[in-house]
Design an enzyme around this catalytic site. Structure first.
Site, PDB file in Angstrom:
ATOM      1  N   LYS A  87       1.209  -0.901  -0.013  1.00 56.43           N
ATOM      2  CA  LYS A  87      -0.083  -0.146   0.083  1.00 56.43           C
ATOM      3  C   LYS A  87       1.192   1.113   0.350  1.00 56.43           C
ATOM      4  O   LYS A  87       1.638   1.268   0.406  1.00 56.43           O
ATOM      5  CB  LYS A  87      -0.977   0.295   1.056  1.00 56.43           C
ATOM      6  CG  LYS A  87      -2.137   1.181   1.739  1.00 56.43           C
ATOM      7  CD  LYS A  87      -3.199   0.954   2.331  1.00 56.43           C
ATOM      8  CE  LYS A  87      -3.521   1.939   2.925  1.00 56.43           C
ATOM      9  NZ  LYS A  87      -4.615   2.110   3.606  1.00 56.43           N
ATOM     10  N   SER A 111      -9.740   2.371   2.804  1.00 56.83           N
ATOM     11  CA  SER A 111      -9.137   3.735   1.792  1.00 56.83           C
ATOM     12  C   SER A 111      -7.988   2.343   1.519  1.00 56.83           C
ATOM     13  O   SER A 111      -7.271   2.338   0.453  1.00 56.83           O
ATOM     14  CB  SER A 111      -7.595   4.460   2.457  1.00 56.83           C
ATOM     15  OG  SER A 111      -7.553   3.033   3.781  1.00 56.83           O
ATOM     16  N   SER A 132      -9.874   0.271   7.450  1.00 58.47           N
ATOM     17  CA  SER A 132      -9.987  -0.234   5.683  1.00 58.47           C
ATOM     18  C   SER A 132      -9.033  -1.150   5.475  1.00 58.47           C
ATOM     19  O   SER A 132      -8.594  -1.192   4.298  1.00 58.47           O
ATOM     20  CB  SER A 132      -8.245   1.668   5.971  1.00 58.47           C
ATOM     21  OG  SER A 132      -9.558   2.632   5.798  1.00 58.47           O
TER      22      SER A 132
END
Length: 492
Positions: free
Chosen positions: A75, A155, A179
């Site tokens: 990420k 997210s 998330s």
């Protein structure tokens, strides 16, 4: 061997050890899939040359750990040395850290291969991956015969999309209010948020420091156990990191939950809950009961205050953490007019560099921390947080081993569908997940069924603090009972 990118970590680990496949072959297969996946916009900074170097090193290293030679996506919130790390924000354009986050340091020391950086909501602020400077990440799943593009959640939307589409064997995610778990549920994969302090936050771009926690996003529960062990451990560079031994989470996967007590909280039966979500929850409860667990109704009375408390505390911490992005030391700096001073530089840089959702949360956070409002909002939210934590402590003290809830209030929705809605409607996506972050508990999302449009739906299990092994075993039992094997039809 074909379809190498579709392998799970456990399968690839065993094949690598037997010599049936090499890390170079696995990595090439994933890189080939990434090249064909532009429509998903999951990978935003590809590192093919670095990946091949790491794969060759893994093949030469016979003493590596469980992740030796396993290709992963990282990420964009994790700082990676010499590789763009932007937190999906324009204000960090061009930022290449001179250091490596603790999590990626541990993964790479164990022989894992980095394929590149994954899309996400800007500074991890969002539930749909629509606030990214890179553009929307896209869910590989579609509704029936509908061509509408769906959100992979947020997210960690890029991570969820990449794992579900078999672009990588697994990915890192972070979870501040859901998330990891919400995108995992939207994409039909597994995602675990560990206990706060189990995984180091050092070198991960901060959103809300008392809530953020990194974890793995994987194709099944066993892979989550393997990867979580590699990510966990005490880190003296993180003052909130717990100095506790890391158990062998994979060894805890016995599939035996006889005698365990599973709590069903009445407060999670929300008004207007879709029938499919309610049915999934009932089915999951029956599966755990059939596996020998005792089912007990419980109450978590302060749950209704969780979202308002979260959306005071998280923006307040974000406002403080994001104050460092001022155009002075790194990232974007606005062009100044003659006569502009330092104040104008701050104002123009932050106005240009931050997206609208980040600005909204920074302004809310600054407001609730300001003189005259600090006690009315921030201190009151902290007190509510303590009550929510006490609710969980009370049910665990009464003998509850894990709590079963839905992971999300719906299946994945269309990109742009909430664009004109009140922002609070988007925030409601976190209704089942934020309590876990406020209380610092471990939580895991497991895919458990499909809705009428053929989209995945997930269930969430919440565990006792530091007992991720026990939580993973309950999730493993649920996974085996649900037998979720559906995959998205390839359209990208």
């Amino acid at each position: 061997m074909s379809d190498l990118s579709k392998m799970k970590i456990s399968e690839a680990r065993d094949a690598l050890k037997k010599g049936d496949v090499t890390s170079v072959e696995l990595t090439e297969a994933c890189l080939s899939e990434i090249e064909k996946s532009n429509a998903l916009n999951a990978f935003v900074h590809e590192t093919p040359e670095l990946a091949m170097d790491m794969a060759r090193a893994a093949d030469a290293n016979k003493q590596g750990g469980d992740l030796n030679g396993i290709p992963l996506g990282i990420k964009d919130l994790f700082c990676t040395k010499g590789v763009l790390s932007q937190a999906a924000s324009g204000i960090l354009a061009g930022f290449k850290p001179e250091y490596e986050s603790t999590v990626t340091t541990q993964l790479f020391a164990g022989g894992a291969v980095m394929l590149g950086k994954l899309n996400m909501d800007e500074f991890a602020m969002g539930s749909s991956n629509e606030t990214s400077v890179y553009g929307d990440a896209v869910n590989p799943w579609k509704r029936g015969n509908d061509d509408a593009q769906l959100t992979p959640g947020g997210s960690s939307g890029g991570s969820a999309s990449a794992v579900a589409a078999d672009l990588c064997l697994a990915a890192t995610g972070t979870d501040t209010g859901g998330s990891i778990r919400q995108p995992a549920a939207f994409a039909g994969i597994t995602g675990i948020k560990p206990t706060y302090g189990r995984v180091s936050r050092w070198g991960i771009v901060a959103f809300a420091s008392s809530l953020d926690q990194a974890g793995p996003m994987t194709k099944d529960v066993r892979d989550a156990a393997i990867m979580l062990r590699a990510m966990s451990g005490h880190d003296p560079k993180d003052s909130t990191s717990a100095d506790l031994a890391v158990p062998d989470f994979e060894a805890a996967l016995t599939g035996d939950i006889r005698g365990k007590v599973i709590g069903i909280p009445k407060e999670y039966r929300m008004d207007g809950m879709p029938e499919e979500i309610a049915k999934l929850w009932e089915d999951g409860t029956a599966m755990l009961k059939d596996a020998g667990a005792e089912i007990r109704d419980i109450t978590l009375p302060h749950t209704k205050y969780a979202l308002p408390a979260y959306y005071v505390i998280a923006p307040a911490e974000a406002s403080s953490n994001l104050a460092r992005y001022d155009g002075v030391r790194f990232g974007h700096r606005a062009k100044l007019d003659a006569g502009d001073g330092i104040t104008e530089m701050y104002e123009k840089t932050r106005a240009e560099g931050f997206g609208s959702e980040v600005k909204r949360r920074v302004m809310i956070g600054t407001y609730v921390l300001s003189a005259g409002f600090y006690d009315a909002y921030y201190n009151r939210a902290r007190k509510v947080r303590a009550l929510i934590k006490r609710d969980f402590e009370s049910v665990f003290a009464d003998g509850i081993d894990a709590i079963l809830t839905p992971a999300t209030p719906s299946a994945a929705f269309g990109l742009g569908e909430m664009a004109d809605a009140d922002p609070v409607q988007m925030y409601l996506n976190d209704v089942f997940t934020v309590t876990v972050n406020l209380a610092g508990l471990p939580g895991i999302a497991v895919p458990a069924g499909l809705d009428k449009d053929g989209l995945p739906l997930g269930l969430q299990l919440i565990g006792r603090p530091w007992e991720e092994g026990d939580l993973l075993n309950t999730a493993y039992t649920l996974e085996r009972a649900a037998q979720f094997v559906a995959k998205p039809n390839r359209w990208w």
